[in-house]
Design an enzyme around this catalytic site. Structure first.
Site, PDB file in Angstrom:
ATOM      1  N   ALA A  66     -40.608 -14.474 -24.959  1.00 47.05           N
ATOM      2  CA  ALA A  66     -40.199 -15.874 -25.033  1.00 47.05           C
ATOM      3  C   ALA A  66     -41.099 -16.575 -26.053  1.00 47.05           C
ATOM      4  O   ALA A  66     -42.232 -16.149 -26.289  1.00 47.05           O
ATOM      5  CB  ALA A  66     -40.332 -16.522 -23.672  1.00 47.05           C
ATOM      6  N   GLY A 111     -40.899 -11.244 -22.336  1.00 46.16           N
ATOM      7  CA  GLY A 111     -39.444 -11.417 -22.210  1.00 46.16           C
ATOM      8  C   GLY A 111     -38.669 -10.424 -23.075  1.00 46.16           C
ATOM      9  O   GLY A 111     -37.532 -10.070 -22.748  1.00 46.16           O
ATOM     10  N   GLU A 114     -38.314  -7.490 -20.942  1.00 44.14           N
ATOM     11  CA  GLU A 114     -37.391  -7.813 -19.834  1.00 44.14           C
ATOM     12  C   GLU A 114     -35.930  -7.762 -20.303  1.00 44.14           C
ATOM     13  O   GLU A 114     -35.056  -7.258 -19.602  1.00 44.14           O
ATOM     14  CB  GLU A 114     -37.730  -9.197 -19.269  1.00 44.14           C
ATOM     15  CG  GLU A 114     -39.069  -9.207 -18.560  1.00 44.14           C
ATOM     16  CD  GLU A 114     -39.486 -10.590 -18.124  1.00 44.14           C
ATOM     17  OE1 GLU A 114     -39.706 -11.452 -18.998  1.00 44.14           O
ATOM     18  OE2 GLU A 114     -39.587 -10.821 -16.913  1.00 44.14           O
ATOM     19  N   GLU A 134     -47.365 -11.115 -20.003  1.00 46.26           N
ATOM     20  CA  GLU A 134     -47.414 -12.519 -19.601  1.00 46.26           C
ATOM     21  C   GLU A 134     -48.738 -12.928 -18.966  1.00 46.26           C
ATOM     22  O   GLU A 134     -49.223 -14.040 -19.142  1.00 46.26           O
ATOM     23  CB  GLU A 134     -46.279 -12.839 -18.614  1.00 46.26           C
ATOM     24  CG  GLU A 134     -44.884 -12.844 -19.214  1.00 46.26           C
ATOM     25  CD  GLU A 134     -44.196 -11.491 -19.217  1.00 46.26           C
ATOM     26  OE1 GLU A 134     -44.888 -10.465 -19.046  1.00 46.26           O
ATOM     27  OE2 GLU A 134     -42.970 -11.451 -19.380  1.00 46.26           O
TER      28      GLU A 134
HETATM   29  N1  DAK Z   1     -43.670 -16.634 -29.455  1.00 52.68           N
HETATM   30  C1  DAK Z   1     -43.785 -17.334 -30.599  1.00 52.68           C
HETATM   31  N2  DAK Z   1     -44.337 -16.850 -31.721  1.00 52.68           N
HETATM   32  C2  DAK Z   1     -44.831 -15.593 -31.689  1.00 52.68           C
HETATM   33  C3  DAK Z   1     -44.753 -14.790 -30.519  1.00 52.68           C
HETATM   34  C4  DAK Z   1     -44.141 -15.362 -29.359  1.00 52.68           C
HETATM   35  N3  DAK Z   1     -43.968 -14.665 -28.214  1.00 52.68           N
HETATM   36  N4  DAK Z   1     -45.335 -13.604 -30.794  1.00 52.68           N
HETATM   37  C5  DAK Z   1     -45.732 -13.661 -32.078  1.00 52.68           C
HETATM   38  N5  DAK Z   1     -45.427 -14.852 -32.614  1.00 52.68           N
HETATM   39  C6  DAK Z   1     -45.676 -15.316 -33.982  1.00 52.68           C
HETATM   40  C7  DAK Z   1     -47.170 -15.508 -34.238  1.00 52.68           C
HETATM   41  O1  DAK Z   1     -47.579 -16.760 -33.759  1.00 52.68           O
HETATM   42  C8  DAK Z   1     -47.215 -15.404 -35.733  1.00 52.68           C
HETATM   43  O2  DAK Z   1     -46.739 -16.612 -36.310  1.00 52.68           O
HETATM   44  P1  DAK Z   1     -47.659 -17.481 -37.331  1.00 52.68           P
HETATM   45  O3  DAK Z   1     -48.869 -17.806 -36.570  1.00 52.68           O
HETATM   46  O4  DAK Z   1     -47.919 -16.576 -38.484  1.00 52.68           O
HETATM   47  O5  DAK Z   1     -46.804 -18.666 -37.651  1.00 52.68           O
HETATM   48  C9  DAK Z   1     -46.184 -14.344 -36.048  1.00 52.68           C
HETATM   49  O6  DAK Z   1     -45.333 -14.288 -34.903  1.00 52.68           O
HETATM   50  C10 DAK Z   1     -46.798 -12.959 -36.245  1.00 52.68           C
HETATM   51  O7  DAK Z   1     -47.592 -12.674 -35.123  1.00 52.68           O
HETATM   52  P2  DAK Z   1     -49.140 -12.248 -35.243  1.00 52.68           P
HETATM   53  O8  DAK Z   1     -49.770 -12.839 -36.448  1.00 52.68           O
HETATM   54  O9  DAK Z   1     -49.779 -12.540 -33.929  1.00 52.68           O
HETATM   55  O10 DAK Z   1     -48.981 -10.676 -35.469  1.00 52.68           O
HETATM   56  P3  DAK Z   1     -50.014  -9.534 -35.057  1.00 52.68           P
HETATM   57  O11 DAK Z   1     -49.519  -8.291 -35.688  1.00 52.68           O
HETATM   58  O12 DAK Z   1     -51.428  -9.957 -35.357  1.00 52.68           O
HETATM   59  O13 DAK Z   1     -49.897  -9.409 -33.476  1.00 52.68           O
HETATM   60  C11 DAK Z   1     -48.717  -9.261 -31.394  1.00 52.68           C
HETATM   61  C12 DAK Z   1     -48.708  -8.966 -32.923  1.00 52.68           C
HETATM   62  C13 DAK Z   1     -47.300  -8.897 -30.863  1.00 52.68           C
HETATM   63  C14 DAK Z   1     -49.736  -8.338 -30.708  1.00 52.68           C
HETATM   64  C15 DAK Z   1     -49.058 -10.744 -31.152  1.00 52.68           C
HETATM   65  O14 DAK Z   1     -48.190 -11.530 -31.953  1.00 52.68           O
HETATM   66  C16 DAK Z   1     -48.892 -11.159 -29.723  1.00 52.68           C
HETATM   67  O15 DAK Z   1     -49.696 -10.838 -28.858  1.00 52.68           O
HETATM   68  N6  DAK Z   1     -47.819 -11.927 -29.454  1.00 52.68           N
HETATM   69  C17 DAK Z   1     -47.541 -12.444 -28.141  1.00 52.68           C
HETATM   70  C18 DAK Z   1     -46.888 -11.405 -27.306  1.00 52.68           C
HETATM   71  C19 DAK Z   1     -46.721 -11.868 -25.894  1.00 52.68           C
HETATM   72  O16 DAK Z   1     -47.679 -12.110 -25.145  1.00 52.68           O
HETATM   73  N7  DAK Z   1     -45.468 -12.000 -25.466  1.00 52.68           N
HETATM   74  C20 DAK Z   1     -45.146 -12.446 -24.169  1.00 52.68           C
HETATM   75  C21 DAK Z   1     -44.703 -13.847 -24.326  1.00 52.68           C
HETATM   76  S1  DAK Z   1     -44.581 -14.645 -22.779  1.00 52.68           S
HETATM   77  C22 DAK Z   1     -40.365 -18.053 -17.861  1.00 52.68           C
HETATM   78  C23 DAK Z   1     -39.768 -16.845 -17.867  1.00 52.68           C
HETATM   79  C24 DAK Z   1     -40.084 -15.913 -18.807  1.00 52.68           C
HETATM   80  C25 DAK Z   1     -41.041 -16.180 -19.741  1.00 52.68           C
HETATM   81  C26 DAK Z   1     -41.622 -17.403 -19.769  1.00 52.68           C
HETATM   82  C27 DAK Z   1     -41.314 -18.337 -18.841  1.00 52.68           C
HETATM   83  N8  DAK Z   1     -40.048 -19.022 -16.871  1.00 52.68           N
HETATM   84  C28 DAK Z   1     -39.334 -18.581 -15.716  1.00 52.68           C
HETATM   85  C29 DAK Z   1     -40.453 -20.336 -17.000  1.00 52.68           C
HETATM   86  C30 DAK Z   1     -41.403 -15.175 -20.689  1.00 52.68           C
HETATM   87  C31 DAK Z   1     -42.607 -15.219 -21.244  1.00 52.68           C
HETATM   88  C32 DAK Z   1     -42.999 -14.384 -22.332  1.00 52.68           C
HETATM   89  O17 DAK Z   1     -42.254 -13.606 -22.881  1.00 52.68           O
END
Ligand code: DAK
Length: 260
Positions: A66, A111, A114, A134
């Site tokens: 997400a 997400g 998921e 998450e």
């Molecule tokens: N959202 C938005 N932008 C993202 C992103 C994300 N999930 N993941 C990466 N990006 C963006 C980064 O911010 C960056 O953008 P700029 O800063 O350059 O503008 C660009 O993508 C490239 O990412 P990185 O520079 O970080 O690239 P790296 O190779 O250094 O790292 C990485 C790759 C995948 C390890 C890292 O980007 C990372 O850790 N990303 C986050 C992954 C993560 O934790 N995903 C889970 C998200 S939480 C809900 C239900 C469901 C959910 C939420 C609420 N409710 C019921 C309310 C679901 C939640 C999730 O999915």
């Protein structure tokens, strides 16, 4: 609808939906989810489409989950909207009456994983990586991850992945049963296509009923599930496609199924 964040293509009876926000690692915003739902609706209604492939644009990610940036300052109502949106997407994939292949070409996190787990089959490029991450941002999986992951890998491994938020390699994901197969990056696109073509050539009603029985049967008693299977068997047995399959077998040729 004009697609802006998704590429939607149809050929060889395969509908391919490509999440197209590579600059944000194909993170799911509300708009991305709406476009995917729209594409799924088209694929559902197009009788020439026999199978759907969901994948991500670029070399780096299927989807990093997400959109984290959209969560800044999120209130209860926004969180509820985000939850409903993800649930709707995952259920649309899971309940689509055609097989859906998740082609994991890079990170499938939060997400993103998921959504992939709501598809029927997952093929991973060997350089892809997965995780329910998450917990690392103070959240829990909210699009069915605690449940679908547990059903795939069992409680012990699901707890390990959800509580630590660690990211695992495709090969490990394959050993755990999260992905069906891992493929070298240079063979990935062609392997996905071949699997999609293989499914597209099967009898559509038998595919639909098999998918529904496996999905529904997992959550009910064995007795009830067997009763459902019996009824499903009756439906499939009454199709023209069964007769075609039987004839083709006797005539030593490939069957041509029509979905009737
Ligand atoms: N959202 C938005 N932008 C993202 C992103 C994300 N999930 N993941 C990466 N990006 C963006 C980064 O911010 C960056 O953008 P700029 O800063 O350059 O503008 C660009 O993508 C490239 O990412 P990185 O520079 O970080 O690239 P790296 O190779 O250094 O790292 C990485 C790759 C995948 C390890 C890292 O980007 C990372 O850790 N990303 C986050 C992954 C993560 O934790 N995903 C889970 C998200 S939480 C809900 C239900 C469901 C959910 C939420 C609420 N409710 C019921 C309310 C679901 C939640 C999730 O999915």
């Amino acid at each position: 609808m004009e697609f802006k964040l998704v590429i939607y293509e149809k050929s060889e009876r395969i509908a391919t939906i490509t999440l197209n926000r590579p600059e944000a690692l194909n993170a799911f915003s509300k708009e991305v989810v709406e476009e995917v739902l729209h594409a799924l609706d088209d694929a559902k209604n197009d009788e020439n489409v026999r199978v759907v492939v969901l994948t991500g644009a670029g070399q780096k990610a299927f989807s990093a989950g997400a959109d984290i940036k959209a969560m800044i300052g999120m209130n209860a109502l926004k969180a509820r909207e985000l939850s409903l949106m993800g649930e709707k997407l995952c259920l649309a994939l899971e309940n689509l009456e055609k097989p859906v292949i998740a082609a994991l070409n890079g990170y499938a996190l939060g997400g993103g994983l998921e959504v992939a787990m709501s598809c029927d089959l997952r093929i991973a490029s060997e350089n892809s990586r997965m995780g329910q991450t998450e917990i690392n941002i103070g959240l829990i999986p909210g699009w069915g991850g605690t449940q679908r992951l547990t059903r795939l890998v069992g409680r012990g491994k699901a707890k390990e992945l959800v509580l630590t938020g660690k990211i695992i390699d495709a090969k490990v994901a394959e050993q755990l049963g999260i992905v069906n197969m891992t493929v070298p990056a240079d063979k990935f696109t062609e392997t996905v296509r071949q699997l999609a073509l293989e499914l597209a050539a099967k009898a559509p009603v038998a595919l639909r009923v098999s998918k529904a029985l496996i999905n529904k049967g997992a959550d009910i008693s064995l007795d009830s599930a067997l009763a459902l299977e019996r009824e499903g068997f009756g439906v499939v047995a009454s199709t023209e496609d069964l007769q075609e399959g039987v004839r083709a077998f006797s005539e030593k040729r490939k069957p041509v199924f029509k979905g009737k």
